[in-house]
Design an enzyme around this catalytic site. Structure first.
Site, short mmCIF file in Angstrom:
data_model
loop_
_atom_site.label_atom_id
_atom_site.label_comp_id
_atom_site.label_asym_id
_atom_site.label_seq_id
_atom_site.Cartn_x
_atom_site.Cartn_y
_atom_site.Cartn_z
N ARG A 103 32.14 -3.68 18.59
CA ARG A 103 32.28 -3.45 20.12
C ARG A 103 32.89 -4.52 20.86
NH1 ARG A 103 27.12 -2.07 18.19
NH2 ARG A 103 26.68 0.14 18.29
N LYS A 125 45.86 -4.61 29.43
CA LYS A 125 46.21 -3.28 28.90
C LYS A 125 46.35 -3.12 27.46
CE LYS A 125 48.65 -1.03 31.70
NZ LYS A 125 49.60 0.06 32.53
N GLU A 167 63.67 -6.32 30.86
CA GLU A 167 62.44 -6.30 31.65
C GLU A 167 62.31 -7.53 32.60
OE1 GLU A 167 59.80 -4.29 31.81
OE2 GLU A 167 59.83 -3.03 30.01
N ARG A 221 50.23 -1.75 40.49
CA ARG A 221 50.78 -1.89 39.34
C ARG A 221 52.16 -1.03 39.13
NH1 ARG A 221 48.46 -3.72 33.56
NH2 ARG A 221 46.39 -4.69 34.11
N ASN A 225 56.91 0.08 37.04
CA ASN A 225 57.40 1.19 36.47
C ASN A 225 58.86 1.50 36.92
OD1 ASN A 225 55.27 1.76 35.24
ND2 ASN A 225 54.29 3.31 36.81
N HIS A 232 60.89 6.24 29.99
CA HIS A 232 60.21 6.58 28.96
C HIS A 232 60.50 7.94 28.36
CE1 HIS A 232 56.73 4.06 30.22
NE2 HIS A 232 57.13 3.42 29.15
N1 GLY Z 1 49.76 -5.29 28.28
C1 GLY Z 1 50.30 -4.91 29.05
C2 GLY Z 1 49.70 -4.79 30.65
O1 GLY Z 1 48.54 -4.77 30.92
O2 GLY Z 1 50.36 -4.43 31.59
#
Ligand code: GLY
Length: 341
Positions: A103, A125, A167, A221, A225, A232
């Site tokens: 967990r 993320k 990037e 966020r 992109n 992608h």
């Molecule tokens: N791990 C990449 C982000 O959170 O943007």
């Protein structure tokens, strides 16, 4: 050192040597890495290590099971720390293993590729892929710390470094004309004297964005992109392999600037400027897959994150160094722009 705040606290991004990292790992540390990174750097770390095959295919539920099974066999407990020593795939796989094993256990990002250092190790993320799509099983799970060891870039293949550089340019294109100016004077090389300053600047920019939109709810966020909607699709159409993520992003940035120009959002001449910058960095600006308009459009439609209703959402440049989100782009407008490339 850069501090990144999130809802449960904060973590720091530190620049340290591999030696320093190895000497200061918590006692109960377990490393997940890939076979290439283990061959180059693994001997420096005297703790249990699992090396997975390099490449996106390892970002799978099956590999997650292997990582968690290995942790259990090795006796990792709730007080253990998992170290993600590698590029973006390792960071995502190990990060998600840390989020779910018992967990949730502590983890540390130790990114070894330029792409991971400037982008994927920061933001919290983490995810693995499903056959149905990328990053479909994941979590928001910030690390305890991000330890950037720039010397790991010395063993990174040149093509990987260039792909990561895409990037870096992206951050310049969307947010920072000054960064762009320095890159235009001196594109990134493994021995660039400014490498630390460049990585640091990208982390600061990413930090600014993710602190404003930790859980991807405000739309902030989504500016990250830029180049990724088409990028992608290129990766999906080519089967995630022959074209590296950063290369697909380089091609995607040109294509998305073209769409922006045709829609009147992006300043005319931006496509040519981006093409010039990518050429300077030795990155591609077109590929055969982009000519398969039907397949590219189908891949973009499948990417639900990029869709708002039947329309597509894009982060478009206004001019070099500033961007804005445009949520309702008609697929027909995108297709027309792709045809004009
Ligand atoms: N791990 C990449 C982000 O959170 O943007």
């Amino acid at each position: 050192m850069i501090t990144i705040r999130h809802s449960a606290g904060a973590y720091q991004v530190r620049f340290i040597s591999v030696q320093n990292l190895a000497e200061h790992l918590p006692k109960d540390a377990f490393i997940v890495t890939d076979e290439n990174v283990r061959a180059a750097w693994g001997a420096r770390f005297p703790c249990p290590t699992l090396a997975v095959p390099p490449g996106e295919a390892s970002k799978s539920v099956a590999m997650l099971e292997r990582v968690c099974g290995w942790l259990a066999e090795e006796g990792a407990t709730r007080s253990s720390t998992l170290v993600a020593l590698g590029g973006g795939m390792v960071g995502d796989l190990a990060g998600f293993a840390a989020a779910t094993y018992m967990r949730g256990i502590r983890y540390l990002q130790a990114p070894t590729s330029l792409l991971a250092q400037v982008d994927s190790s920061v933001g919290g993320k983490v995810a693995v892929d499903l056959p149905q799509g990328k990053n479909l099983v994941g979590a928001f799970y910030p690390p305890e710390e991000v330890a950037v060891c720039l010397e790991t870039l010395t063993t990174l293949p040149e093509r990987e470094l260039k792909a990561g550089a895409a990037e870096v340019w992206k951050y310049g294109f969307i947010m920072d004309p000054t960064l762009l100016e320095s890159l235009s004077n001196e594109p990134i090389k493994p021995d660039s004297p400014d490498l630390r300053a460049i990585v640091q600047r990208c982390v600061e920019l990413k930090a600014e964005v993710v602190e404003e939109d930790e859980f991807e709810t405000t739309g902030r966020r989504a500016i990250l992109n830029f180049g990724h909607t088409v990028g992608h699709a290129i990766e999906a159409v080519t089967g995630y392999g022959p074209i590296k993520h950063g290369e697909a992003v380089a091609i995607g940035m040109v294509a998305e600037a073209r769409i922006g120009e045709l829609l009147g959002v992006t300043k005319p001449g931006t496509v040519a400027d981006i093409q010039e910058c990518m050429a300077l960095q030795g990155l591609p600006t077109h590929c055969d897959a982009l000519r398969d308009h039907e397949a590219i459009m189908a891949a973009m439609r499948k990417d639900k994150k990029k869709l708002s209703g039947d329309t597509l959402a894009f982060s478009f440049l206004i001019s070099l160094g500033e961007c804005k989100l445009v949520p309702n782009v008609q697929p027909s407008e995108v297709e027309a722009a792709l045809k004009s490339l």
